[in-house]
Design an enzyme around this catalytic site. Structure first.
Site, PDB file in Angstrom:
ATOM      1  N   ASP A 444      21.104 -33.326  57.403  1.00  0.00           N
ATOM      2  CA  ASP A 444      20.613 -33.853  55.895  1.00  0.00           C
ATOM      3  C   ASP A 444      21.511 -32.938  55.089  1.00  0.00           C
ATOM      4  O   ASP A 444      22.355 -32.078  55.358  1.00  0.00           O
ATOM      5  CB  ASP A 444      19.221 -33.415  55.758  1.00  0.00           C
ATOM      6  CG  ASP A 444      18.817 -34.140  54.465  1.00  0.00           C
ATOM      7  OD1 ASP A 444      19.527 -35.021  53.908  1.00  0.00           O
ATOM      8  OD2 ASP A 444      17.517 -33.802  54.015  1.00  0.00           O
ATOM      9  N   GLU A 447      26.549 -34.304  52.163  1.00  0.00           N
ATOM     10  CA  GLU A 447      27.482 -35.148  51.298  1.00  0.00           C
ATOM     11  C   GLU A 447      28.914 -34.324  50.851  1.00  0.00           C
ATOM     12  O   GLU A 447      29.631 -34.999  50.458  1.00  0.00           O
ATOM     13  CB  GLU A 447      26.660 -35.756  50.044  1.00  0.00           C
ATOM     14  CG  GLU A 447      25.934 -36.682  50.363  1.00  0.00           C
ATOM     15  CD  GLU A 447      24.478 -36.099  50.840  1.00  0.00           C
ATOM     16  OE1 GLU A 447      23.925 -36.798  51.685  1.00  0.00           O
ATOM     17  OE2 GLU A 447      24.258 -34.763  50.648  1.00  0.00           O
ATOM     18  N   ASP A 541      16.516 -40.847  50.324  1.00  0.00           N
ATOM     19  CA  ASP A 541      15.518 -40.781  49.418  1.00  0.00           C
ATOM     20  C   ASP A 541      14.901 -41.843  48.660  1.00  0.00           C
ATOM     21  O   ASP A 541      15.086 -41.710  47.579  1.00  0.00           O
ATOM     22  CB  ASP A 541      15.563 -39.467  48.783  1.00  0.00           C
ATOM     23  CG  ASP A 541      15.724 -38.333  49.471  1.00  0.00           C
ATOM     24  OD1 ASP A 541      15.477 -38.289  50.673  1.00  0.00           O
ATOM     25  OD2 ASP A 541      16.151 -37.247  49.081  1.00  0.00           O
TER      26      ASP A 541
END
Length: 883
Positions: A444, A447, A541
């Site tokens: 996770d 990015e 999300d």
């Protein structure tokens, strides 16, 4: 089939060319573009040299124009054309060959101009590249320079650039005309969109960012500069700009414009002509989707905010008590000590409690997955940091490790462009798995997410063109690593930013494979072109809103185009306040996501499906059907791995000639013929569903639901516990029985569900292996592939045959098909007599074999049970009925 171009088509082409001309002048005479000064071609390749026709004062603030460009066009295969434009005199950043392996550009010797004055050279006004075996035709137009890509068979122009190419050091712009009334575009992500088909006058920003996915039309976690264009009467092609720099892609309907802040213009065109052919050709280039382990197609449960191991035990027990299948238990960052990777919280998730819990999961045939974030805490006593410092594997800035901030506080980020970083990561995973033998890993925040906004250090941190990040042109450094950070080999974060998720996925996949020897399962939030080779993905999300329920289908279908078929959304919504009704409808949809996981945020109300009686009932029904469909879904995984075909598909993949399917995004297909039509509106008592031409049977009761000659929109009642699932006539589905785990389900006998087309035929496949070997259907793996076909003879006898294409998977020689259901029999009346033959011998006398007949929806369904047809042996089953 090729068709001659009509006069109206020629008029349309003229209108397109006029539109391109108007685009060329949209900036006025200041935008001069380039001229072609020399061209050379050889076989399947063509090269040209371009020179700047004049400076572009209107864009002077973006920097000086590159004076000389080199273009190479090459037909790398009969169905793939590459067009690459770069600076002739200076090397530029491109996606490294080791990240996306691909053929090198084919250089063709270029003759120099006749003199130093380019104007004295006389290149042809046009030059064409084509081969006899390809439907793609590339045409270069000399002065001013532009190029077109067209289809040989129809003359349709697929890509038609305007003459105002802009090529600066940190700003590249290229525009292509599109037929707004015929082109339907899909792709260009990652964004949460209101529709699957791209809307006109929209901007797609590609710069990976930790932005909540419940925001529509903003750049999210992945970068995929690829689109598919589908045009009547059902031909499709694909366009990829292979570039990892930030960009805005403007889609206006009549044109598409790329505004890129670095790299080169490296376009790939995929000829199709079917949607399935496009994704086959695309994934042949960027990498086939990774095979997923069989268990990963079971149901997953997660929550950010599980308090301790006792909480996890209670969840597992809750599923068991409610008799809802649960395959995988997940834990978010709660398990970590001070939010540090590869550690355990000694109070709530101690080794003494967590390891026995995981061992019990494994004893029950269940699995365990944990999260990892890329930020490595700078705590000097932290073993992972110490080993990382010793190996010097962290991202640099200004000569030292770049210091970011996320959940653990101050962190360094591994630089996965550094070969030592992948080795470091693999060793840390291996060490941790000695403690907690996780079955898969969830990566996770990659990015990369950063909780601070790094101050600009040089010009890379503030490029002259600001892409539309977060919808308001926010600085590219905001809440991520700075563009001026430096990777291994001197590569700037400015160029490599969008690659981090792909590189971490690759390192994690390889680490799990090396440590376990089994097929890896990785779930990554950030993705790039080719990420499907290593990882699954979820939509991020989202929120507990009805809109997010609907939008999840659009993202799922888009990632199927991107070569990431293992995709799903957080069921019941990650953030916000869910409701019983929403959660019930979401489990009805989510049960048919390729990746099905319930997940929620900390401090939100719990939303495990057993907490409401109505949701539990929906979960049992929907997941029960999912688990019965597992052999079919797993066979689709094999198809995805070998051809790139998405598991979840838009309707036009199977019905491209039906233009009414181009805008359908509230339904989807699993494979070619299983149609899912969920309830997506609060308080809905009906579902409006579109059924393409043919017969459609209900998977729950085998009744004929719809029989349409040309496609039909049907309003169906919406019972509270059901999402509609139909099977198209002509399909054969391999099924097993539902169970609480995939391991239990795999031990049950097979059933074949045969949905006869109007002509009495049907076909289907079954792929079998152990579900965990690294290869899936490869030369070093053991597997079985069986093809089923069914035909109805003129006397009404139905003949079902199997063809064993490959059979090295030993259990296929003991697994049996115990029941066959034949749907779509012409007589609605029950037959007076049944005769059942297996391999020519009548078995009706065998008391173990049972037959029954039901009439539903005007057609009949015959159930033949008590069979013992060995999956790995060819058979012929005949069913004769007399009336």
């Amino acid at each position: 089939m090729a068709t001659p171009r009509s006069a109206p088509a020629s008029c349309l082409l003229l209108l397109i060319l006029l539109a391109v001309g108007s685009l060329a002048m949209s900036r006025g005479d200041d935008c001069c573009g380039y001229n072609v000064v020399s061209v050379a071609g050889s076989g399947s390749a063509l090269s040209a040299r371009l020179e700047l026709a004049g400076e572009t004062p209107a864009l002077a603030e973006l920097g000086p124009d590159v004076q000389r460009l080199s273009l190479t066009a090459s037909l790398e295969t009969d169905t793939r054309l590459r067009v690459r434009i770069t600076d002739t005199d200076h090397p530029r950043w491109e996606v490294p060959q080791d990240i996306i392996p691909r053929p090198a550009p084919e250089d063709v010797y270029l003759d120099a101009p006749c003199s130093g004055n380019a104007a004295s050279s006389s290149p042809p006004r046009t030059r064409v590249l084509s081969t006899a075996g390809s439907d793609l035709v590339f045409t270069i137009h000399a002065s001013p320079f532009r190029f077109t890509v067209s289809r040989r068979s129809t003359g349709d122009v697929l890509f038609d650039t305007s003459p105002n190419l802009v090529f600066k050091d940190r700003y590249l712009e290229l525009t292509s005309a599109l037929p707004a009334d015929r082109a339907s575009l899909y792709g260009l992500g990652e964004q949460t969109k209101r529709t699957f088909r791209l809307r006109h006058n929209d901007t797609f920003t590609l710069w990976t960012a930790d932005i909540v996915a419940s925001n529509v039309d903003l750049n999210l976690y992945g970068s995929h500069p690829f689109y598919m264009d589908v045009r009547p009467p059902g031909t499709a092609h694909g366009v990829l700009l292979l570039n990892s720099n930030g960009m805005d892609v403007l889609y206006a309907g009549s044109y598409v414009t790329y505004k890129v802040i670095g790299g080169v213009l490296d376009f790939y065109f995929f000829a199709g002509p079917s949607p399935l052919a496009v994704v086959d050709q695309y994934t042949q280039l960027v990498g086939r989707p990774a095979p997923m382990p069989y268990w990963s197609f079971g149901f997953h449960q997660c929550r950010y905010g599980y308090e301790n191991v006792a909480d996890l035990k209670g969840v597992v027990a809750g599923y068991a008590k409610a008799k809802i299948p649960l395959e995988v238990m997940w834990t978010d960052i709660d398990y970590m000590n001070k939010f540090q990777d590869f550690t355990l919280n000694p109070a709530n998730f101690s080794f003494a409690e967590l390891r026995p819990f995981v061992d019990r999961l494994h004893q029950n045939g269940q699995k365990y997955v944990l999260i990892l974030d890329p930020g490595i805490s700078t705590d000097p006593t932290y073993g992972t940091l110490i080993r990382g410092m010793q190996q010097d594997i962290f991202l640099k800035r200004n000569g030292t490790n770049y210091l970011g901030k996320v959940f653990p506080g101050e962190v360094y980020f591994p630089d996965f462009m550094n070969p030592r970083a992948a080795e470091f990561w693999a060793n840390e995973i291996s060490l941790f798995r000695r403690t907690i033998p996780v079955d898969g890993l969830w990566i996770d925040m990659n990015e990369i997410s950063n909780f601070i906004n790094p101050e600009p250090m040089n010009a890379l941190d503030d490029p002259p063109y600001r892409i539309n990040s977060n919808g308001f042109h926010r600085p590219i450094n905001n809440l991520t690593t700075p563009a001026s950070a430096v990777h291994y080999g001197g590569v700037s974060e400015y160029d490599a930013h969008n690659l981090f998720g792909l590189l971490e996925s690759r390192a994690t996949n390889h680490a799990l494979l090396r440590d376990t020897g089994r097929r890896p399962f990785v779930l990554s939030r950030s993705t790039f072109v080719g990420s499907g080779r290593y990882t699954a993905h979820w939509t991020g999300d989202n929120a507990a809103k009805w809109d997010d329920l609907r939008y999840s289908i659009n993202t799922m279908l888009s990632f199927g185009l991107f070569g990431v078929p293992m995709i799903g959304a957080d069921i019941c919504g990650f953030g916000g306040v869910t409701t019983e009704e929403l959660c019930g409808r979401w489990i009805q949809l989510g049960a048919f996501y390729p990746f099905a996981r319930d997940h929620s945020a900390i401090d939100t109300i719990r939303r495990e499906p057993y907490l409401w009686a109505s949701v539990a009932a929906s979960a049992r029904k929907s997941l029960g059907l999912r688990y019965r469909l597992l052999p079919y879904i797993y066979t689709l995984m094999h198809e995805a791995h070998t051809t790139g075909a998405p598991i979840a598909r838009p309707l036009f993949f199977s019905y491209p000639e039906d233009v009414a399917t181009y805008g359908v995004d509230r339904q989807f297909l699993l494979g070619r013929g299983v149609l899912v039509s969920p309830v997506l509106e609060q308080g809905a008592t009906t579902v409006d569903a579109y059924f393409p031409a043919g017969r459609w049977f209900c998977l729950y009761d085998h009744s004929l639901a719809v029989d349409t000659r040309s496609g039909e929109r049907v309003t169906l009642p919406a019972p509270a516990d059901t999402a509609y699932v139909h099977v198209a006539a002509g399909s054969i589905l391999p099924l097993q029985q539902s169970a609480m785990t995939t391991a239990q389900a795999r031990r049950t006998p097979f059933h074949l569900l045969v949905a006869l087309a109007e002509d009495g035929t049907a076909a289907g496949d079954l792929f079998l292996d152990d579900g965990e070997s690294p290869e899936m259907g490869g030369t070093r793996s053991e597997f079985s592939l069986v093809k089923f076909s069914c035909a109805t003879w003129s006397d009404g006898m139905v003949r079902l045959r199997s063809q064993v294409v490959h059979n090295s998977y030993a259990p296929s020689r003991t697994l049996v098909i115990s029941k066959v259901v034949l749907m779509g029999l012409q007589s609605p009346e029950p037959p007076r007599n049944f005769a059942v033959y297996v391999n020519g011998a009548e078995v009706q006398a065998n008391r173990a074999v049972s037959t029954s007949y039901r009439s539903r929806g005007g057609l009949g369904a015959a159930h033949v049970g008590g069979l013992s047809l060995v999956v790995g042996e060819e058979f012929e089953l005949k069913v004769a009925m007399s009336y």
